[in-house]
Write an enzyme that holds these catalytic residues in place. Structure first.
Site, mmCIF file in Angstrom:
data_model
loop_
_atom_site.group_PDB
_atom_site.id
_atom_site.type_symbol
_atom_site.label_atom_id
_atom_site.label_comp_id
_atom_site.label_asym_id
_atom_site.label_seq_id
_atom_site.Cartn_x
_atom_site.Cartn_y
_atom_site.Cartn_z
ATOM 1 N N LYS A 288 0.519 -9.346 -8.454
ATOM 2 C CA LYS A 288 0.365 -10.430 -7.491
ATOM 3 C C LYS A 288 -0.748 -10.873 -7.381
ATOM 4 O O LYS A 288 -0.977 -12.228 -7.048
ATOM 5 C CB LYS A 288 1.186 -9.793 -6.374
ATOM 6 C CG LYS A 288 2.615 -9.780 -6.206
ATOM 7 C CD LYS A 288 2.990 -9.425 -4.651
ATOM 8 C CE LYS A 288 4.652 -8.892 -4.663
ATOM 9 N NZ LYS A 288 4.869 -8.671 -3.548
ATOM 10 N N ASP A 324 7.336 -14.166 0.165
ATOM 11 C CA ASP A 324 7.632 -12.908 1.005
ATOM 12 C C ASP A 324 7.250 -13.464 2.342
ATOM 13 O O ASP A 324 8.269 -12.939 3.248
ATOM 14 C CB ASP A 324 6.306 -12.160 0.401
ATOM 15 C CG ASP A 324 6.448 -11.352 -0.770
ATOM 16 O OD1 ASP A 324 7.755 -11.163 -1.206
ATOM 17 O OD2 ASP A 324 5.723 -10.725 -1.437
ATOM 18 N N ALA A 348 -1.363 -2.644 5.792
ATOM 19 C CA ALA A 348 -2.515 -3.442 5.803
ATOM 20 C C ALA A 348 -2.631 -3.770 4.385
ATOM 21 O O ALA A 348 -3.639 -4.232 3.859
ATOM 22 C CB ALA A 348 -3.534 -2.970 6.349
ATOM 23 N N MET A 409 11.216 4.723 2.053
ATOM 24 C CA MET A 409 11.724 4.032 1.071
ATOM 25 C C MET A 409 12.416 5.327 -0.089
ATOM 26 O O MET A 409 11.774 6.157 -0.220
ATOM 27 C CB MET A 409 10.734 3.127 0.170
ATOM 28 C CG MET A 409 11.227 2.446 -1.055
ATOM 29 S SD MET A 409 10.195 1.355 -1.526
ATOM 30 C CE MET A 409 8.733 2.008 -2.078
HETATM 31 P P1 ATR Z 1 2.461 -4.009 -0.216
HETATM 32 O O1 ATR Z 1 1.901 -4.915 -1.355
HETATM 33 O O2 ATR Z 1 3.945 -3.856 -0.435
HETATM 34 O O3 ATR Z 1 2.031 -3.999 1.120
HETATM 35 P P2 ATR Z 1 0.340 -1.905 -0.535
HETATM 36 O O4 ATR Z 1 -0.404 -3.259 -0.727
HETATM 37 O O5 ATR Z 1 0.295 -0.917 -1.665
HETATM 38 O O6 ATR Z 1 1.894 -2.565 -0.690
HETATM 39 O O7 ATR Z 1 0.245 -1.582 0.901
HETATM 40 C C1 ATR Z 1 0.989 -0.476 1.562
HETATM 41 C C2 ATR Z 1 0.327 -0.332 2.868
HETATM 42 O O8 ATR Z 1 1.137 0.733 3.375
HETATM 43 C C3 ATR Z 1 -0.834 0.219 3.046
HETATM 44 O O9 ATR Z 1 -1.807 -0.372 4.060
HETATM 45 C C4 ATR Z 1 -1.087 1.675 2.954
HETATM 46 O O10 ATR Z 1 -1.949 2.256 4.026
HETATM 47 P P3 ATR Z 1 -3.380 2.415 3.366
HETATM 48 O O11 ATR Z 1 -4.139 1.234 3.694
HETATM 49 O O12 ATR Z 1 -3.998 3.393 4.097
HETATM 50 O O13 ATR Z 1 -3.277 2.883 1.896
HETATM 51 C C5 ATR Z 1 0.293 1.786 3.724
HETATM 52 N N1 ATR Z 1 0.929 3.217 3.361
HETATM 53 C C6 ATR Z 1 1.109 3.656 2.186
HETATM 54 N N2 ATR Z 1 1.758 4.994 2.305
HETATM 55 C C7 ATR Z 1 1.917 5.462 3.504
HETATM 56 C C8 ATR Z 1 2.197 6.408 4.255
HETATM 57 N N3 ATR Z 1 2.575 7.508 3.569
HETATM 58 N N4 ATR Z 1 1.783 6.462 5.403
HETATM 59 C C9 ATR Z 1 1.233 5.554 6.151
HETATM 60 N N5 ATR Z 1 0.803 4.191 5.734
HETATM 61 C C10 ATR Z 1 1.085 4.406 4.389
#
Ligand code: ATR
Length: 493
Positions: A288, A324, A348, A409
């Site tokens: 993306k 999105d 984030a 998920m």
């Molecule tokens: P997307 O594009 O779908 O938003 P991404 O850019 O990978 O996916 O972002 C995933 C977000 O979910 C991130 O903010 C991540 O937190 P970190 O910034 O700390 O990595 C958060 N996330 C993923 N797994 C998590 C978990 N088990 N608990 C809490 N936050 C999680």
């Protein structure tokens, strides 16, 4: 033409499978699979087959399982000609003499001279094609394994040059990088594509079922004018977008097909596809952000969010959008007003950015809460929100809670990003996770009397917006919804 591959171990099953393969144009009978082989029964199968039949007796080093010697193998093909099979398939590696001998005996039948490579797409594939050409077969068949998306391009180039020479070619790639070529090659001028009669009966890597070919990809409706759309990602295996978009194209009588492109080399993919008859693309993980480098234009929203999930092709120009954001905002607005509301966004990443952008445009007050606070800070600063660690949810008075993390998920369905005690009674809770339809977070929110919104709504709304961008027509949203719902139900069973 679509051929169903009949790869059965016993004659009775082969007979039944041929009867079941109603939706296809051709039958490929794999004689090498049959363990109780008898010439009499073989003849009966060929004579009684109501569709044109390709008799194939594949040797081991070309992916077959024929156990006898080479002479016995070729004799069976000769018999197939005698019994009136419309086509026989003989491997190029069988040697010129064998091919010439069979061709002499073909009468009204057609000879397909085939070449298969299971490890990759050889550097000298054009030479192999030219060598087969010298034998003047009715069809040249070239099937290789794609180890990268770019391997497909060599095969497509072969199709193009054989079309120019008015030669009949059957060519595509195997493997997960080549799966889309089983459909796309037909549009580009390959004459036959092959499908199994069920997932379990697939005879090659990446082979789709006849049902998928006919009902998902609408293979019988495709032609040289069919416009191409599809999902660019890696992996793409588990996506259902093709089911939803192809159903929509079908319903609207729009001559287009939506494919799933597993893409490892994004720049090369875009460069090659730009010159095909492209309608547009969806873009998913991990492309993306990188894809923005290869587009002619990126709209303001996608630029601000920093990610493109939709590409529209107009006059050979590739334009990047982000649906999105609007998909999420539409899903929210169907259940709640947003202006002046306090909204807590968990996560984030890219989705959080899309939400933050859209929510701020709706004049909401947004706080970004994230596991890694530095990332929350960046999003907050970019979109004029406040921020904090996930734990700050307990000090946050929100009207709407949005989860953009992947927590909950499938297959992690027993997890929730929020302990139940922090779910505010009567609030609106939106989880962008769409599989499962109702996540643990949403179940617990429902128990507290909250209004809940599934990520499924964002998925459908986003896809409908993409459809509109590509076709300039309103998407048949109900149909798209029911198609994905069916997939979700099957995935849960
Ligand atoms: P997307 O594009 O779908 O938003 P991404 O850019 O990978 O996916 O972002 C995933 C977000 O979910 C991130 O903010 C991540 O937190 P970190 O910034 O700390 O990595 C958060 N996330 C993923 N797994 C998590 C978990 N088990 N608990 C809490 N936050 C999680």
């Amino acid at each position: 033409m679509l051929a169903a591959v009949i790869a059965e171990k016993i004659f009775r099953d082969a007979e039944n499978s041929i009867k079941k393969a109603e939706d296809v144009n051709l039958i490929e009978l794999r004689a090498d699979y049959i363990k109780d082989f008898e010439l009499g029964k073989f003849k009966k199968l060929i004579v009684n087959c109501k569709k044109p039949l390709i008799a194939t007796n594949r040797k081991k080093d070309e992916g077959g399982c024929f156990k006898g010697n080479e002479n016995e193998r070729v004799q069976i093909l000769k018999k197939a000609l005698e019994f009136g099979a419309e086509y026989i398939d003989i491997e190029y590696s069988s040697g010129d003499n064998t091919i010439i001998e069979l061709t002499k005996n073909k009468k009204n039948s057609k000879v397909i001279v085939s070449y298969h490579e299971f490890e990759g797409t050889p550097g000298n594939i054009e030479k192999i094609y030219n060598n087969i050409k010298k034998l003047s077969p009715d069809f040249i068949k070239i099937v290789t394994n794609a180890n990268s998306v770019t391997d497909n391009f060599r095969i497509f180039d072969l199709i193009k040059s054989s079309n120019k020479e008015n030669r009949k070619i059957i060519a595509f790639c195997m493997g997960s990088y080549g799966e889309f070529s089983r459909v796309l090659s037909l549009i580009l001028g390959s004459r036959v594509t092959y499908a199994s009669i069920s997932r379990e009966k697939a005879s090659a890597n990446g082979q789709l079922t006849a049902d998928e070919m006919v009902n998902h990809y609408r293979i019988k409706k495709l032609n040289e004018n069919t416009k191409i759309a599809g999902l660019i990602g890696n992996p793409v295996k588990h996506s259902w977008s093709h089911i939803m978009h192809n159903a929509a194209f079908g319903k609207m009588n729009f001559n287009a097909v939506y494919l799933k492109f597993r893409v490892d080399k994004l720049r090369e993919f875009i460069e090659y596809f730009k010159w095909l008859n492209i309608l547009g693309f969806s873009v998913t993980i991990p492309h993306k952000i990188e894809v923005m480098n290869y587009l002619d234009e990126v709209d303001e929203k996608a630029r601000a969010i920093g990610a493109v999930n939709t590409i529209v092709v107009k006059n050979k120009r590739l334009i990047g959008h982000n649906t999105d954001c609007d998909g999420a905002i539409l899903a929210l607005k169907a259940k709640t007003g947003l202006k002046g509301k306090n909204i807590a966004v968990l996560g984030a990443g890219g989705s959080s950015r899309a939400l933050a952008y859209g929510l701020k445009k709706e004049n909401a007050d947004v706080i970004i809460l994230n596991r890694t606070i530095e990332k929350a800070k960046v999003v907050a600063e970019d979109f004029n929100c406040s921020y904090g660690p996930l734990d700050d949810l307990k000090n946050t008075d929100y009207d709407v809670l949005v989860n953009t993390t992947p927590v909950g998920m499938y297959p992690d369905i027993g997890s929730s990003p929020v302990p139940p005690k922090l779910i505010k009674k009567g609030s609106v809770v939106f989880d962008i996770v769409f599989n499962p339809y109702e996540t643990k977070l949403l179940k617990e929110a429902k128990n507290k009397g909250c209004t809940t919104i599934s990520g499924f709504e964002m998925l459908i709304k986003g896809a409908a917006l993409q459809f509109k961008l590509w076709t300039n027509r309103n998407a048949p949203e109900q149909l798209m919804r029911s198609k994905v719902m069916e997939c979700l139900k099957n995935a849960c069973n």
